[in-house]
Design an enzyme around this catalytic site. Structure first.
Site, short mmCIF file in Angstrom:
data_model
loop_
_atom_site.label_atom_id
_atom_site.label_comp_id
_atom_site.label_asym_id
_atom_site.label_seq_id
_atom_site.Cartn_x
_atom_site.Cartn_y
_atom_site.Cartn_z
N LYS A 284 0.86 -1.19 0.00
CA LYS A 284 0.00 0.00 0.00
C LYS A 284 0.90 1.24 0.00
O LYS A 284 1.90 1.29 0.72
CB LYS A 284 -0.88 -0.03 1.25
CG LYS A 284 -2.23 0.61 1.05
CD LYS A 284 -3.22 0.23 2.13
CE LYS A 284 -4.41 1.17 2.05
NZ LYS A 284 -5.50 0.77 2.93
N GLU A 373 -19.73 -5.65 9.38
CA GLU A 373 -20.71 -4.92 10.18
C GLU A 373 -21.81 -5.81 10.75
O GLU A 373 -22.15 -5.70 11.93
CB GLU A 373 -21.30 -3.76 9.37
CG GLU A 373 -20.32 -2.62 9.09
CD GLU A 373 -19.36 -2.88 7.95
OE1 GLU A 373 -19.50 -3.93 7.27
OE2 GLU A 373 -18.46 -2.04 7.71
N ARG A 401 -25.67 -2.14 6.49
CA ARG A 401 -25.37 -3.56 6.32
C ARG A 401 -25.97 -4.43 7.44
O ARG A 401 -26.14 -5.62 7.26
CB ARG A 401 -23.85 -3.78 6.36
CG ARG A 401 -23.12 -3.38 5.13
CD ARG A 401 -23.00 -4.58 4.21
NE ARG A 401 -22.64 -4.16 2.87
CZ ARG A 401 -21.42 -4.28 2.36
NH1 ARG A 401 -20.46 -4.81 3.07
NH2 ARG A 401 -21.19 -3.89 1.13
#
Ligand SMILES: Cc1ncc(C[n+]2csc(CCOP(=O)(O)OP(=O)(O)O)c2C)c(N)n1
Length: 633
Positions: A284, A373, A401
């Site tokens: 990243k 979630e 969600r």
């Protein structure tokens, strides 16, 4: 040296280049992302990490006919630049500009709209099956998903379905060992083991042998192999590989920063039918040292200096006043010190919501459960059944969600779970996928649920304090993105009576009832209106449910004109709750509801979006003037 990027408007231009030129295209693309993101903030590290993959995908595949589906979509800046949006890229995430995420209405190259994680495999499978049904046998479908997003349950629902359906689909697992914060859980550990294990490396060489056959076999051999897919599969099938066990052919792990090798592998994989997974390893922030060294900080860093890597933190309008999220984080720790039953739960947002503050002091009482979630809510319910008081912090839009889990696992069982919904209301540059505007509506119709929204950070603290007192049941607290308003905010806790609002200011001509932070606009509104001889009363209702009937009776009896203000959808929200109460008591007064209209709001600054929706200071004043202009007529 030639500048390739300025001559690439579309992937067709990229395809004209030689393989050997691709590394330079990658470095030009990186430079552009650094330059643009340094002065127009956005997601940074993720897009930097997939530069080679992006170039390879567009070099090999034939988008938009072939479908490239980015998971979350925060890593798709390179994709946008290579697909007709290079010149507009400086408007990324701005009002009326480009969306920060793939968006079907923006470009035919954005195969699927996205912003929330772990949807790519399901969407890609749907597209692939539909292509089969439509007879588009040559259409290739690729889902690109990060290791963080792979912790989301939906990703596994998609893998399971795809493996069983034997669809022609390539999933690329972009493994950088990071979510926003370090990736967590068994899957994350499994990926690390895969990178080092000798068994997988043996499997990998077996797989490359098969690939080589495909490369040299020619069409005849290819159709033979296709006919004998099962046999081919058993050559490489390894039940101890998670993806293989689910019915995918697993390839990798390979270096995701070798663009030439990637193009060759992708070309090979194009020839192989059925569900396949290519595991690539990337870093990243690749190519910008400060971002490589602190991936969490550089996930979405704000403006920065391209030479020194210094991040220019936006101090906000009141530099010394912390953000709501920091007030949440510090308050949670204070409360957890006072009440040993309090635990914290976050689905992959410890630094975003500031639960990392509690994690540092009490690592055994604060849990990052991955991008999960629904699981976070039921996990919290399980702890609540056993006497804990979980504070589950989920950004409002991601809370969508967890709806069934909130109803079925928490509310129905009256469990004392505190839902802290960060980024409630219009969030700004992240746009339509991230606005937390539905929560007041979707929470208030759930039995047993208390639904509150603080007007400022002092109320946030006191609501958090109140929610953990005994027998409070399911308790939702939603607060906005951005800074609070008080310099002195760490005051002693006091309980807020559930269902009680407060009168902020008296008035005689019109009553404004507000929920949450827009209440702070009303001080100015009152001043402006006073100068125009209109006297405005103001009530901060604090709770959408139970709603303060005392205030509503008082307002219903004393005012002909009532305005409700909320930073959320008007349909079914706070203003609707007021109307429902008036209807039930046959109080017939004019109620004008200000909030988010019945359409999706795109990106911009929060101020621009409040204005667009008409509930900023000016919009409220305009509404009041309209009332009195029309009554004069
Ligand atoms: C449902 C949902 N929850 C949380 C988020 C916030 N979020 C955005 S990116 C991200 C991390 C994704 O990690 P990964 O897929 O590994 O991609 P990377 O950023 O590492 O490239 C998270 C948690 C989200 N977009 N959607």
């Amino acid at each position: 040296m030639a500048n390739f990027l300025e001559n690439i408007d579309y992937p067709s231009d990229l395809k004209k280049l030689k393989e050997k030129d691709l590394p330079q295209v990658c470095s030009e693309l990186r430079e552009m992302i650094i330059r643009e993101a340094s002065c127009n903030p956005g997601h940074f590290g993720a897009s930097m990490g997939v530069v080679e993959l992006t170039v390879a995908l567009h070099y090999v595949y034939n988008a938009p006919y072939d479908k490239l589906i980015w998971d979350v979509g925060h890593q798709a800046y390179g994709h946008k630049i290579l697909t007709g949006r290079r010149k507009q890229f400086s408007t990324n995430r701005r009002y009326k500009g480009l969306s920060g995420f793939p968006n079907r209405s923006e470009s035919e190259y954005d195969a699927f709209g996205v912003g929330h994680s772990s949807t790519s495999i399901s969407a890609a499978l749907g597209i692939s099956i539909a292509a089969q049904m439509n007879g588009e046998k040559d259409r290739k479908v690729v889902a690109i998903i990060g290791d963080g997003s792979m912790t989301g349950g939906m990703a596994f629902e998609g893998l399971n379905n795809a493996g069983g359906a034997n669809a022609d689909l390539l999933v690329i697992l972009n493994d950088n060992n990071m979510s926003i914060d370090p990736n967590v859980g068994g899957i994350s550990r499994y990926f690390v083991r895969m990178q080092t294990s000798r068994a997988y490396n043996r499997l990998r060489s077996g797989v490359w042998e098969v690939l080589k056959h495909f490369r040299t076999a020619g069409q005849k051999m290819l159709s033979l192999l296709k006919r004998h897919q099962h046999a081919v599969k058993s050559m490489v099938f390894n039940d101890s590989n998670l993806f293989e066990a689910l019915g995918f052919r697993y390839f990798g792990p390979v270096d995701g920063h070798d663009v030439v090798a990637l193009t060759r592998i992708l070309n090979d994989l194009k020839q192989i039918p059925g569900p396949k997974l290519l595991h690539i390893l990337t870093k990243k922030g690749k190519g910008f040292t400060p971002a490589e060294n602190d991936a969490t900080k550089w996930h979405a860093p704000g403006k920065f200096d391209v030479v020194t890597g210094e991040i220019f933190n936006d101090p906000g309008p009141h530099p010394k006043i912390p953000k709501y999220q920091v007030v949440f984080g510090l308050t949670l720790l204070e409360l957890a010190r006072l009440n040993k039953n309090i635990v914290g739960v976050t689905p992959a947002m410890p630094s975003g919501c500031s639960m990392n503050i509690m994690m540092e002091e009490m690592p055994e009482r604060a849990f990052d459960v991955g991008i999960a979630e629904p699981h976070a809510v039921t996990f919290a319910a399980g702890m609540a059944v056993s006497g804990k008081i979980p504070f589950v912090n989920i950004y409002s839009s991601f809370m969508q969600r967890s709806y069934d889990q909130i109803i079925h696992d928490v509310a129905l069982q009256k469990l004392n779970v505190v839902f802290c919904m960060d980024r409630g209301g219009l969030v700004g540059a992240d746009g339509a996928t991230h606005h937390g505007v539905f929560d007041l509506s979707f929470m208030r119709n759930i039995p047993n649920m208390t639904v509150s929204a603080p007007m400022d950070e002092l109320e946030l603290r006191n609501l958090m304090y109140t929610a953990q007192l005994p027998d409070k049941g399911p308790f939702a607290i939603r607060y906005p993105r951005g800074n609070g308003i008080h310099k002195e905010w760490q005051l002693e806790f006091s309980e807020i009576p559930v269902g009680k609002g407060r009168k902020i200011a008296d008035g005689t001509d019109v009553a404004v009832l507000s929920i949450g932070h827009p209440g702070n606009f009303i001080t100015e509104v009152r001043k402006i209106m006073e100068a125009e001889n209109i006297s405005v009363a103001h009530y901060d209702m604090r709770f959408v449910k139970p709603i303060d009937q005392g205030i509503l009776d008082e307002v219903g009896a004393s005012f002909d004109h009532i305005i409700t203000v909320e930073d959320g959808v008007i349909a079914g929200g706070f203003g609707s709750a007021v109307l429902e109460y008036f209807a039930s008591r046959e109080i017939k007064k004019s109620v004008i509801r200000l909030g988010v209209p019945d359409r999706f709001i795109e990106q911009g600054t929060q101020q621009e979006l409040y204005r667009e929706c008409g509930f900023d200071k000016e919009g409220i004043c305009r509404t009041i003037r309209e009332i009195f202009d029309s009554t004069k007529k």
